[in-house]
Design an enzyme around this catalytic site. Structure first.
Site, PDB file in Angstrom:
ATOM      1  CE  LYS A   1       8.217  -3.304  -2.515  1.00  0.00           C
ATOM      2  NZ  LYS A   1       7.330  -2.559  -1.442  1.00  0.00           N
TER       3      LYS A   1
ATOM      4  CB  THR B   1       3.881   4.058   3.191  1.00  0.00           C
ATOM      5  OG1 THR B   1       4.299   3.992   1.784  1.00  0.00           O
ATOM      6  CG2 THR B   1       5.142   4.818   3.965  1.00  0.00           C
TER       7      THR B   1
ATOM      8  CG  HIS C   1      14.543   5.142   2.075  1.00  0.00           C
ATOM      9  ND1 HIS C   1      13.088   5.321   2.475  1.00  0.00           N
ATOM     10  CD2 HIS C   1      15.044   6.227   2.217  1.00  0.00           C
ATOM     11  CE1 HIS C   1      12.929   6.368   3.111  1.00  0.00           C
ATOM     12  NE2 HIS C   1      13.930   7.258   2.750  1.00  0.00           N
TER      13      HIS C   1
ATOM     14  CE  LYS D   1       0.203   5.307   0.531  1.00  0.00           C
ATOM     15  NZ  LYS D   1       0.930   4.748  -0.861  1.00  0.00           N
TER      16      LYS D   1
ATOM     17  NE  ARG E   1       9.423   0.021  -5.422  1.00  0.00           N
ATOM     18  CZ  ARG E   1      10.477  -0.498  -5.300  1.00  0.00           C
ATOM     19  NH1 ARG E   1      11.270  -1.206  -6.005  1.00  0.00           N
ATOM     20  NH2 ARG E   1      10.969  -0.820  -3.952  1.00  0.00           N
TER      21      ARG E   1
HETATM   22  C1  LIG Z   1       2.039   4.156  -1.102  1.00  0.00           C
HETATM   23  C2  LIG Z   1       2.476   3.888  -2.387  1.00  0.00           C
HETATM   24  C3  LIG Z   1       3.755   2.928  -2.580  1.00  0.00           C
HETATM   25  C4  LIG Z   1       4.588   2.237  -1.286  1.00  0.00           C
HETATM   26  O1  LIG Z   1       3.484   1.042  -1.264  1.00  0.00           O
HETATM   27  P1  LIG Z   1       4.535  -0.115  -0.311  1.00  0.00           P
HETATM   28  O2  LIG Z   1       3.222  -1.084  -0.172  1.00  0.00           O
HETATM   29  O3  LIG Z   1       4.590   0.430   0.998  1.00  0.00           O
HETATM   30  O4  LIG Z   1       5.581  -0.367  -1.068  1.00  0.00           O
HETATM   31  C5  LIG Z   1       4.223   2.904  -3.871  1.00  0.00           C
HETATM   32  N1  LIG Z   1       3.530   3.302  -4.828  1.00  0.00           N
HETATM   33  C6  LIG Z   1       2.427   4.130  -4.679  1.00  0.00           C
HETATM   34  C7  LIG Z   1       1.682   4.801  -5.981  1.00  0.00           C
HETATM   35  C8  LIG Z   1       1.942   4.302  -3.426  1.00  0.00           C
HETATM   36  O5  LIG Z   1       0.909   5.338  -3.262  1.00  0.00           O
END
Ligand SMILES: *Cc1c(COP(=O)(O)O)cnc(C)c1O
Length: 820
Positions: free
Chosen positions: A566, A668, A369, A672, A561
């Site tokens: 990021k 991910t 990862h 979304k 996070r």
């Molecule tokens: C989807 C999700 C993440 C991952 O988010 P990234 O933008 O891919 O880092 C982290 N925390 C929660 C609560 C999520 O639903």
């Protein structure tokens, strides 16, 4: 026929689910199982009663699923993960059972509102972020695509901390998700295993047979299982999430107690329970965290003992293990499982090394990862040896076995040998968990095409040379049940009306929406739903934070996070620059924007916590300046978790996916947002690259250095100073931040943050700044043409179906597990 089957016993008739029956059962449950009179029951009691009644329906399917796996001798998949960020379960379960309308009506007839009690369900925050949420999406998808699977992890009493803001600073409080009990889970006292730590290894045997090794641990604890059913879409099947809790062998040392040492008497008990108390925050350096290694071994050992026991219930020996069992390691956290399976096969079940090794690597597969060197787990040899002396021997034995072959058979050089070794010999000797997971698996996968390519070129370059067929890609996905159907019922209803129901079972059918992207009546409806979702988020922000948001402004959202890679900092600096521009040129036609942030920082990560404070300081100044009223707002919403994401994702116009290229393995969150019709502004990093390919480059805004360019710049020695000095916007924004414009109470608060950008700019914030602001102004231009914007958002939803975790899981099943 196996020992589990007693064909003469009748099964109860499956429960029906019309509203009247459900209402009757809810009242009965409230009375007889919870012991509350309906007249005085509290909302929490109604929630518990409803969950228990729904759970009965799940149990019927659960038992069917378990029986089917036995009867068909199906291969079982075990997903080992130290994190499962599952969030709330009720809506998920009810919707996947197809009972939403019935449950709503049943509760309605009792004067209870489903939406109100659903909000009371605590968020099971047993994860840090993406990795844990992926495990949760995978559990749901494995049930939905009918793969017999178990998730294994730890039942942390307190998940990740609850984040509060105190004067704009992050404060960590313990999460108490179990305070009202957990009606979803079943305690399984019969599934308990002993887990050892420390002690010594004895050699037994005579001259004429190979030696046997017996580990005599100095400490032992009991791992006990709690099972939570995971319901697949349309209740296709119900799988099990088995989480371990730790218990002492002796709950109380009575001799000590009777001698008056009341605290000492509970020492064992406290020590055992500490194992399953808290989830370690990611990004805290793993060095020196003995408890973390204990957690990793604890859950790996319990899970493997459980897996082997289940296998022997059905099959005569372990020769068939790789054909009947696949164990997926979610990152290196369970990598000690490789040594533990070897130990169980050799020391407990008396296989020889060669047989045991053949079974082991054919059974495991590993998902990587991260490429960040500081996140690659390794343990000091002395610690590993002290805690797990037998496993240390096994690691050495595996290492010898592999290195001899690499040197003799594959003619590898000394440097290559050093890099593939399980022991890092540079400085303090350490056990490399990534190499152990790699060598102990038949498949090693990355989580996006770019990440997989980089894995081959960087961290695992030499191992890839030794095992060229092992690395493969499985681009992450998200479950469309939670991340479209449940979090965005309005959009789901509109899509059903527009293209029918096929997309509910196959997200790629969303592509039928493409044909309607330019249809202005459809655009109006699509935009109206986005508007409603934005109103709901505005209401949440108003209630929780007392900040008023205008739902007609562009909602520009970055939630994840908090980490320097990021680049929330890039976004905040851009907000400062924009603020400056709006004040200097009030006559121009600015796009009204709300920049929303949420995310937790690891408690020990100084810069990440400073970035949260900066966001809050900048927000306070901007939100109180009448000069930009109605044009710019900045909001940091506390305590990011799955439930908050479920409100924010459907309300986004713009999704910020702006990591330094080469550093985000997949992401991910990016998926979304796009699925829910947000435009992405992003770098060519992680899965953004594939998202661009799917949605088309006209429907995503890409900016910044590529991964190759970042690598080259770093290798050549990146000097940010001339870049900053050449950019008036950037240097002014940085000067404002560094001089205390946003922190008049402590003018030097952010000096170190800004100095980092001038001196090394490791994350390329300065390097990408101009490209980013240019991209943001391009976004403004797109927004100025609503028909064009709406078409793009519809095309995003239409073209994101491939990123369903059902697709990801089918790829794992076909190409790695050969299951289902
Ligand atoms: C989807 C999700 C993440 C991952 O988010 P990234 O933008 O891919 O880092 C982290 N925390 C929660 C609560 C999520 O639903």
């Amino acid at each position: 026929m196996n020992s589990l089957q007693k064909p003469d016993l009748p099964s109860p008739a499956p429960r029906v689910s019309d509203p009247e029956v459900l209402a009757g059962e809810i009242i009965e449950t409230l009375t007889y199982r919870i012991g509350k009179d309906a007249k005085v029951a509290k909302p929490h009691d109604w929630l518990t009663a409803t969950i228990l009644v729904v759970r009965d329906r799940i149990i019927d399917r659960w038992m069917q699923s378990t029986r089917k796996a036995y009867e068909t001798n199906a291969k079982r998949v075990y997903y080992l993960s130290l994190e499962f960020l599952i969030g709330r379960l009720m809506r998920d379960a009810v919707s996947n059972l197809g009972m939403m309308d019935d449950v709503r009506a049943a509760l309605g007839s009792l004067g209870v509102n489903l939406d109100v009690i659903a909000e009371l369900e605590p968020d099971a925050a047993l994860g840090n972020g993406g990795l844990g949420r992926l495990a949760a999406c995978f559990m749901e998808s494995m049930a939905s695509v009918d793969i017999p699977a178990y998730g294994y992890g730890i039942r942390y009493m307190h998940g990740l901390f609850r984040q509060q803001m105190s004067d704009g600073w992050q404060v960590e409080l313990p999460e108490t998700w179990l305070a009202h009990g957990n009606p979803w889970e079943f305690e399984r006292r019969e599934s308990s295993y002993e887990i050892g730590f420390g002690g010594s290894v004895e050699t037994v045997g005579s001259y004429d047979e190979p030696p046997r090794y017996v580990w005599k641990p100095a400490e032992r604890v009991i791992a006990m299982a709690y099972d939570t059913p995971v319901v697949g879409w349309r209740a296709q099947r119900v799988n099990t999430l088995r989480l371990w809790t730790a218990q002492p062998i002796d709950p109380i040392l009575l001799d000590a107690f009777n001698a008056g040492d009341h605290i000492g008497a509970l020492r064992e008990s406290n020590k055992a329970e500490a194992l399953a108390r808290v989830l370690y925050p990611a990004d805290a350096t793993p060095a020196g965290q003995e408890l973390r290694l204990r957690q990793e071994y604890f859950f790996s050992s319990a899970s493997l003992q459980d897996i082997l026991r289940r296998h022997l219930q059905q099959y005569p020996d372990f020769k068939s293990l790789p054909d009947k069992v696949s164990i997926q390691l979610n990152d290196t956290h369970p990598a000690v499982s490789v040594a533990e399976l070897m130990r169980l096969l050799m020391d407990v079940h008396h296989l020889d090394f060669v047989e045991a090794w053949d079974i082991t690597w054919r059974t495991f597969s590993y998902t990587n990862h991260t490429l960040l060197p500081e996140a690659l787990e390794s343990w000091p040899v002395p610690l590993f040896e002290r805690l797990l002396p037998r496993h240390m021997q096994i690691v050495y034995a595996i290492n010898a076995h592999i290195l001899v072959d690499a040197r003799k058979g594959k003619a590898m050089t000394d440097n290559e040998i050093r890099s593939i070794s399980l022991i890092d010999e540079n400085g303090e000797r350490r056990v490399r968990m990534g190499n152990l997971a790699f060598i102990g698996s038949h498949s090693v996968n990355g989580v996006s095409a770019l990440h997989t390519d980089l894995m081959k070129e960087t961290v695992f370059a030499d191992l890839h040379k030794l095992y060229p067929a092992r690395i493969n890609n499985k681009t992450n996905g998200i479950t469309p049940r939670r991340w479209l159907m449940q979090c965005n019922p309005g959009l789901t209803a509109l899509i059903r009306e527009a293209i029918g129901d096929a997309f509910l079972d196959d997200a790629e059918q969303l592509k039928a929406l493409d044909a309607m992207a330019e249809d202005s009546a459809f655009q109006q409806k699509f935009a109206a739903i986005k508007r409603k979702n934005k109103e709901a988020l505005a209401q949440l922000v108003g209630n929780r934070m007392g900040v008023r948001l205008d739902p007609s402004a562009m909602f520009d959202i970055q939630i994840k996070r908090i980490h320097e890679y990021k680049r929330q900092l890039l976004n905040i600096i851009e907000a400062v620059a924009l603020y400056d521009q709006i004040r200097s040129h009030p006559e121009l036609d600015w796009t009204p924007r709300v920049k929303l942030f949420a995310g937790k920082a690891a408690p020990s990560y100084h810069n990440a916590k400073l970035i949260i404070k900066l966001a809050n300081d900048v927000a306070r100044v901007i939100n109180n300046d009448p000069a930009v009223r109605g044009l710019l707002k900045v909001v940091f919403i506390p305590n990011y978790n799955v439930s908050l994401a479920e409100v924010m994702v459907p309300a986004a116009d713009l999704s910020e996916q702006i990591s330094t290229a080469g550093m985000e393995a997949s992401g991910t969150g990016n998926m979304k947002f796009a699925l829910n019709g947000a435009l992405t502004i992003g770098t060519l990093d992680g899965a953004n690259v594939e998202m661009r390919d799917w949605v088309g480059e006209d429907n995503i805004v890409i900016f910044g250095l590529t991964a190759d360019e970042v690598a080259r710049k770093r290798a050549e020695g990146h000097d940010p100073r001339p870049i900053i000095e050449a950019s008036r916007e950037l240097s002014q924004a940085l000067a404002a931040i560094a001089s205390g414009v946003f922190s008049p109470d402590d003018r030097n608060r952010f000096t170190s943050l800004v100095d980092g950008l001038y001196s090394h700019d490791w994350f390329m914030v300065a390097a990408d700044f101009d490209s980013y602001t240019k991209a943001q102004r391009e976004v403004d231009c797109l927004w100025a043409n609503p028909a064009g914007w709406n078409a793009k958002t519809i095309r995003n939803t239409a073209r994101m179906g491939w990123f369903s975790s059902d697709r990801t899981i089918r790829q794992y099943a076909k190409e790695i597990w050969r299951a289902g």
